[in-house]
Design a protein around this motif. Sequence first.
Motif, PDB file in Angstrom:
ATOM      1  N   SER A 293       0.845  -1.203   0.000  1.00  0.00           N
ATOM      2  CA  SER A 293       0.000   0.000   0.000  1.00  0.00           C
ATOM      3  C   SER A 293       0.877   1.249   0.000  1.00  0.00           C
ATOM      4  CB  SER A 293      -0.904   0.037   1.238  1.00  0.00           C
ATOM      5  OG  SER A 293      -1.702  -1.107   1.270  1.00  0.00           O
ATOM      6  N   PHE A 294       1.919   1.224   0.850  1.00  0.00           N
ATOM      7  CA  PHE A 294       2.793   2.393   0.973  1.00  0.00           C
ATOM      8  C   PHE A 294       3.523   2.661  -0.349  1.00  0.00           C
ATOM      9  CE2 PHE A 294       6.885   4.309   2.462  1.00  0.00           C
ATOM     10  CZ  PHE A 294       6.352   5.485   2.956  1.00  0.00           C
ATOM     11  N   VAL A 295       4.045   1.588  -0.951  1.00  0.00           N
ATOM     12  CA  VAL A 295       4.778   1.720  -2.220  1.00  0.00           C
ATOM     13  C   VAL A 295       3.842   2.233  -3.326  1.00  0.00           C
ATOM     14  CG1 VAL A 295       5.887   0.357  -4.049  1.00  0.00           C
ATOM     15  CG2 VAL A 295       6.531  -0.023  -1.679  1.00  0.00           C
ATOM     16  N   ASN A 296       2.655   1.638  -3.397  1.00  0.00           N
ATOM     17  CA  ASN A 296       1.692   2.088  -4.414  1.00  0.00           C
ATOM     18  C   ASN A 296       1.359   3.559  -4.224  1.00  0.00           C
ATOM     19  OD1 ASN A 296       1.256  -0.142  -6.070  1.00  0.00           O
ATOM     20  ND2 ASN A 296      -0.203  -1.058  -4.666  1.00  0.00           N
ATOM     21  N   TRP A 297       1.240   3.951  -2.946  1.00  0.00           N
ATOM     22  CA  TRP A 297       0.905   5.353  -2.645  1.00  0.00           C
ATOM     23  C   TRP A 297       2.000   6.287  -3.141  1.00  0.00           C
ATOM     24  CZ3 TRP A 297       3.520   8.314   1.309  1.00  0.00           C
ATOM     25  CH2 TRP A 297       2.981   9.582   1.506  1.00  0.00           C
ATOM     26  N   TYR A 298       3.268   6.004  -2.767  1.00  0.00           N
ATOM     27  CA  TYR A 298       4.304   6.971  -3.164  1.00  0.00           C
ATOM     28  C   TYR A 298       4.587   6.916  -4.653  1.00  0.00           C
ATOM     29  CZ  TYR A 298       8.217   3.473  -2.382  1.00  0.00           C
ATOM     30  OH  TYR A 298       9.085   2.408  -2.416  1.00  0.00           O
ATOM     31  N   ASN A 299       4.161   5.812  -5.295  1.00  0.00           N
ATOM     32  CA  ASN A 299       4.356   5.725  -6.747  1.00  0.00           C
ATOM     33  C   ASN A 299       3.152   6.231  -7.552  1.00  0.00           C
ATOM     34  OD1 ASN A 299       6.993   4.809  -7.363  1.00  0.00           O
ATOM     35  ND2 ASN A 299       6.486   2.777  -6.581  1.00  0.00           N
ATOM     36  N   GLY A 300       2.180   6.818  -6.877  1.00  0.00           N
ATOM     37  CA  GLY A 300       1.062   7.451  -7.596  1.00  0.00           C
ATOM     38  C   GLY A 300       0.027   6.490  -8.147  1.00  0.00           C
ATOM     39  N   HIS A 301      -0.136   5.311  -7.524  1.00  0.00           N
ATOM     40  CA  HIS A 301      -1.174   4.379  -7.970  1.00  0.00           C
ATOM     41  C   HIS A 301      -2.544   4.972  -7.641  1.00  0.00           C
ATOM     42  CE1 HIS A 301      -3.554   0.791  -8.454  1.00  0.00           C
ATOM     43  NE2 HIS A 301      -2.500   0.048  -8.738  1.00  0.00           N
ATOM     44  N   PRO A 302      -3.426   5.078  -8.637  1.00  0.00           N
ATOM     45  CA  PRO A 302      -4.710   5.757  -8.411  1.00  0.00           C
ATOM     46  C   PRO A 302      -5.553   5.152  -7.291  1.00  0.00           C
ATOM     47  CG  PRO A 302      -4.403   5.298 -10.752  1.00  0.00           C
ATOM     48  CD  PRO A 302      -3.268   4.634 -10.029  1.00  0.00           C
ATOM     49  N   ASP A 303      -5.422   3.864  -7.028  1.00  0.00           N
ATOM     50  CA  ASP A 303      -6.266   3.223  -6.011  1.00  0.00           C
ATOM     51  C   ASP A 303      -5.703   3.362  -4.597  1.00  0.00           C
ATOM     52  OD1 ASP A 303      -7.585   2.429  -8.251  1.00  0.00           O
ATOM     53  OD2 ASP A 303      -6.965   0.331  -8.152  1.00  0.00           O
ATOM     54  N   PHE A 304      -4.567   4.019  -4.435  1.00  0.00           N
ATOM     55  CA  PHE A 304      -3.936   4.039  -3.110  1.00  0.00           C
ATOM     56  C   PHE A 304      -3.696   5.441  -2.551  1.00  0.00           C
ATOM     57  CE2 PHE A 304      -3.390  -0.195  -4.548  1.00  0.00           C
ATOM     58  CZ  PHE A 304      -3.413  -0.976  -3.405  1.00  0.00           C
TER      59      PHE A 304
END
Length: 593
Positions: free
Chosen positions: A148-159
């Motif tokens: 979740s954290f990685v997706n968030w800092y990488n700009g994943h739209p769902d996170f």
Amino acid sequence: MGSGPAGFYTAKYLLEKQPDLHVDIIEKMPVPYGLVRYGVAPDHPEVKSVQETFAKVADNSRFRFFGNVELEADQQEAGIGGDWTKSRAEQAAEEFSQTSLPKTNVITIEELKKHYRGGVVLACGAENDRKLGLQHEDDIGKVLSARSFVNWYNGHPDFKWVGDQIDLSKVEDVVIIGQGNVAIDCARILTKSAVELAETDLADYALEALKKSTVKRVQVVGRRGAAQASFTIKELRELTRLEGVTVSIDANELAQGMTAASEEEVACSRGGGRIMELMKTVTQETSDRAEGAGPGAERDIKIRFLLQPQDLLSEEQPLQVEVPVPLDIGTKLDLDVTPLESSSVGAKVFELKRERSLRGISMARTALTGAKGQQKAMVLKDRQVEVLPAQLVLKSVGYKSVRLKGVPFDSTLHVVPHTKGRVAQADVDPEPVAVEEGELLKKDGGMRQLSQTLRGVLGEEAPAIVPASEEKKGVEEESSVTPLYVVGWLKRGPSGTIASSVTDAKETAASVLADVAKGARPSKADPAQRIPALRASTVIDWQRVKQIDSYEVSMGERSSPPRPRVKLSDVGEMVGLKKALREKAQAKKSKAN
Ligand code: FAD
Ligand code: NAP
């Protein structure tokens, strides 16, 4: 299905080796490249350059891309509805998110098999998390998966919700459970200077949050010893070179993990000696600092060993939210909410639900037992416990694949069972399944193993397995089943680098090509014309991917400091791109004036 490294490399080999073959990649996200975009750390642009190889594949006239189309997942396993895979906090975040996401187009495996007669390759990666099994693991908002954290800092739209859940300006201590390269990525992003991060393609909102971060101490904790840590030397060395950051290892912890079996493991493994040398140097520097010989630093990363998570230390407290009135929130969100007070600015404070605030995590000391290569962490009899303070815990204990509806799945290993990338199908075909005799019989008992696997997955409904040679007709004639293949993390499990996808994709592509050579039937009509989800107006084709790419890159060039790209993280924007392009035109105009 899936446009990560595994999907793209498979497409590459299929197109290269078979000049008549056409490849469509169908991807659930609007944009391609899977973990290369949403996993690989933003400060590792050299790794992301593999996208150029994939973009060349996409330039082939026999290639098409269908973005924003998702292959239906198994509802129970994917956590849609009655959920056990997502944490309560994650579900709540989804419920409350005010996103304007257009619905992803959904495609079924039956549709794919009906219309892509030549074969369907599943390359859907690992879209879920392993769990620790701790009490309240799912109830505490500040306990998150590294994914979740990685997706968030990488700009994943769902996170994007992660940003609402963790306020880094209130965090000083972070504990990361697990010692793989993902854990190291998270530790680095949390401690690297915002000035350096500002030159990367880290999501804008994450950069803002990290600029305000008060994180001082990060502990990266392994249940086993230094010799068993799965991070690599390059990544550890990079940590030791971060400006304003000290990396510490305790000499006792390092020594306790060096059993005779560990010594052997180090001696036998490629590069094991070098990484141990580096850890010993870090340990020495840690002792020197303790004696006052070294400089202090703003942030400290401690690599800890032989500690098994026991309990999350938390206390319950009411979570209050302020919402604008009038808002029929009780009806709309189906929640039992209590208005507490009104504010003068037309907002009301509601107590939504009780939240658990995190204080830390207790760890039991372990010792290693077992033979070389099989050592396990056993909690010591006297159960020595150490409490690690934490306002944020990241669980970096591995990704996990999701079961796809109508596709065989090994629920223990969380992979699609296969033979050289071929998925044995039994779900739709009442006839015996024809398999490659030579390949399976090479291994003693291969047939029996496959039968057992199928029986484990399908129970009584598992078909009889017979060698292809015993079948009366050839593959293309006798079976009405479209061949199904698997590649990447969905095939191998969630480990290995982008480079490992190469060998893997070659194996699966070779199976596809062998079946094609034997006469697997190609589709007569264009599948894209027959499957409604592929014709939806919100599907993203390769031309739109290129527009998004050049828009993001141009936004990056205009940034100060310049960045490789500024990622769009809103599906609506990516699908429409109108707003983004309008802004671009406006910016261009104002620059010209
Ligand atoms: P993925 O890359 O995950 O691709 C799967 C694709 O399938 C995704 O695009 C996904 O959106 C799509 N998909 C999923 N479900 C569906 C569905 N139902 N319908 C349609 N599409 C779907 N390796 C390196 O070599 N260097 C690194 O620096 C590095 N950093 C990493 C950092 C992190 C945080 C992680 C987790 C991994 C990293 N790796 C790195 C490993 C590397 O990313 C993986 O080995 C590789 O991405 C696996 O490829 P894959 O195609 O199997 O999966
Ligand atoms: P990983 O390398 O498999 O590491 C997982 C870690 O979690 C291990 O330390 C494991 O310890 C621990 N763990 C698992 N279950 C646990 C439990 N129940 N309790 C405590 N600890 C537990 O996985 P990853 O870090 O997610 O990385 C995935 C893959 O991507 C790896 O192959 C990695 O190399 C790759 N990757 C590469 C890069 C890069 O090249 N720069 C960057 C990121 C990721 P045990 O060993 O004791 O099980």
